[in-house]
Design an enzyme around this catalytic site. Structure first.
Site, PDB file in Angstrom:
ATOM      1  N   GLY A  17      14.196 -28.289 -24.547  1.00 17.77           N
ATOM      2  CA  GLY A  17      13.611 -27.232 -24.551  1.00 17.77           C
ATOM      3  C   GLY A  17      13.005 -26.383 -25.694  1.00 17.77           C
ATOM      4  O   GLY A  17      12.133 -25.018 -25.934  1.00 17.77           O
ATOM      5  N   GLN A 114      28.808 -24.683 -14.838  1.00 16.34           N
ATOM      6  CA  GLN A 114      27.726 -24.238 -15.101  1.00 16.34           C
ATOM      7  C   GLN A 114      27.453 -23.472 -14.082  1.00 16.34           C
ATOM      8  O   GLN A 114      26.887 -22.453 -13.481  1.00 16.34           O
ATOM      9  CB  GLN A 114      26.087 -24.943 -16.135  1.00 16.34           C
ATOM     10  CG  GLN A 114      26.171 -24.881 -16.978  1.00 16.34           C
ATOM     11  CD  GLN A 114      25.250 -25.800 -17.767  1.00 16.34           C
ATOM     12  OE1 GLN A 114      23.835 -26.144 -17.616  1.00 16.34           O
ATOM     13  NE2 GLN A 114      25.366 -25.694 -19.280  1.00 16.34           N
ATOM     14  N   VAL A 131      17.295 -29.638 -14.937  1.00 15.71           N
ATOM     15  CA  VAL A 131      16.365 -31.059 -15.153  1.00 15.71           C
ATOM     16  C   VAL A 131      16.711 -32.435 -15.954  1.00 15.71           C
ATOM     17  O   VAL A 131      17.045 -33.487 -16.224  1.00 15.71           O
ATOM     18  CB  VAL A 131      15.317 -30.458 -16.853  1.00 15.71           C
ATOM     19  CG1 VAL A 131      14.725 -31.202 -17.632  1.00 15.71           C
ATOM     20  CG2 VAL A 131      14.649 -29.094 -16.121  1.00 15.71           C
ATOM     21  N   HIS A 189      15.313 -39.014  -9.096  1.00 18.57           N
ATOM     22  CA  HIS A 189      14.409 -38.794 -10.709  1.00 18.57           C
ATOM     23  C   HIS A 189      15.048 -40.057 -11.320  1.00 18.57           C
ATOM     24  O   HIS A 189      16.267 -40.184 -12.050  1.00 18.57           O
ATOM     25  CB  HIS A 189      14.400 -37.180 -10.846  1.00 18.57           C
ATOM     26  CG  HIS A 189      14.207 -37.154 -12.930  1.00 18.57           C
ATOM     27  ND1 HIS A 189      12.919 -37.972 -12.203  1.00 18.57           N
ATOM     28  CD2 HIS A 189      15.281 -37.737 -14.027  1.00 18.57           C
ATOM     29  CE1 HIS A 189      13.126 -38.334 -14.110  1.00 18.57           C
ATOM     30  NE2 HIS A 189      13.696 -37.809 -14.393  1.00 18.57           N
TER      31      HIS A 189
END
Length: 328
Positions: A17, A114, A131, A189
């Site tokens: 961030g 979320q 991410v 990923h």
């Protein structure tokens, strides 16, 4: 000036961030003519909120002309309110003695909440980039928890793997990264990802003409790219932050502003291409235009590639099965 864009960023005071917010405010994600409002979410504990306050003070001190406003909060409903873009950076890191399945469970709770908050308060056309790891499955969970939003707009970040692979090819060929095109990273990923340069070109010439060396591919290129994150932790003592933030900027910039016909790698919900189950968030080659992406179709998959794609697919299917009961 173009209309302003509201950007929600979770884990806003964390390492990634901190590397990301200043570059967004400087116009690197949306262009130098697009004002932004940063809506930053952090954990409710005192230390995280104090760190977030410090980041916001620094953002103020930069006097960015494009930074039209800021919100710092521990409430997802506030952070995601009317968001045009949501960057889900924060996730539960793997702790000592924690099994991968435990990590999946902990993050499933975060991304279910979320996703539900996005569903409730974000713009209906919000574009989401996950991410936080395990990024593909976290993106899948958020997507499934937001039934009123466009599932195609939930994506996972494989751009860091793509950029790492580009850099390795650039070094091997002694060519600038900008001259290399049509590289792909398939799958998850994770260390099972498959960086694939079979279609890639350097200065318009097929790379396989210059590197026709399957031993280098299997024993050097693929392992170097897939284990790069671990290699950085070993020497830096911390995980990749600046390079991850850079990849997030690349991913969103190309998605929103267009890739100009170039192939990029995005983790997107499968449409059934290449035998990947529909809805699974999987790394594919895509092109982007007018804020939408299209999977590059009908590329031949040889036996070598199929072995790697099957392996990363199996891992994703296992992850999806382990959290399926939470999404019923």
């Amino acid at each position: 000036m173009k209309s302003l864009v509201r950007v929600a960023v979770t884990g806003a005071a964390g390492q990634i961030g901190y590397s990301l917010l200043f570059r967004i405010a400087a116009g690197e994600m949306f262009g130098k003519d697009r004002p932004v409002i940063l809506q930053m979410l952090e954990l409710p504990d005192e230390k995280a909120q104090a760190a977030l306050k410090g980041v916001m003070m620094e953002l103020e001190d930069c006097a960015f002309p494009l930074l039209a406003g800021m919100v710092g909060t521990d409430n997802p409903d506030i952070a995601f309110k009317d968001a045009d873009v949501a960057l889900l950076v924060g996730s539960r890191p793997r702790g000592p003695g924690m099994e991968r399945k435990d990590l999946l469970m902990e993050n499933a709770k975060i991304f279910t909440a979320q996703g539900a908050a996005l569903n409730k308060v974000a713009r209906r056309d919000v574009k989401v980039l996950v991410v936080g790891n395990p990024a593909n499955t976290n993106a899948y969970i958020a997507m499934k928890s937001a039934p009123d939003l466009n599932p195609k707009h939930f994506t996972a970040m494989l751009r860091l793997d793509h950029n790492r692979a580009l850099s390795q090819l650039s070094t091997k060929l002694s060519k600038p990264v900008a001259n290399i095109e049509k590289l792909i990273v398939w799958g998850n990923h994770s260390p099972t990802m498959y960086p694939d340069y079979r279609f890639a070109t350097a200065d318009g010439t097929p790379i396989i003409e210059a590197i026709n060396d399957q031993a280098w591919n299997a024993n050097s290129f693929i392992p170097t790219v897939s284990k790069r994150g671990a290699a950085i932790i070993e020497v830096r003592g911390l995980s990749s932050a600046a390079s991850a933030a850079n990849a997030a900027i690349d991913h969103m910039r190309d998605w929103l502003l267009g890739s100009n016909g170039k192939w990029i790698t995005m983790g997107v919900p499968s449409d059934g291409s290449y035998g990947i189950p529909e809805g699974m968030i999987f790394g594919f080659p895509v092109t982007t235009t007018n804020g939408e992406y299209s999977i590059v179709k009908d590329l031949p998959i040889d036996t070598f590639s199929k072995t790697y794609i099957d392996k990363t697919l199996a891992e994703l299917e296992e992850e999806r099965a382990s959290i399926a009961h939470l999404l019923r």
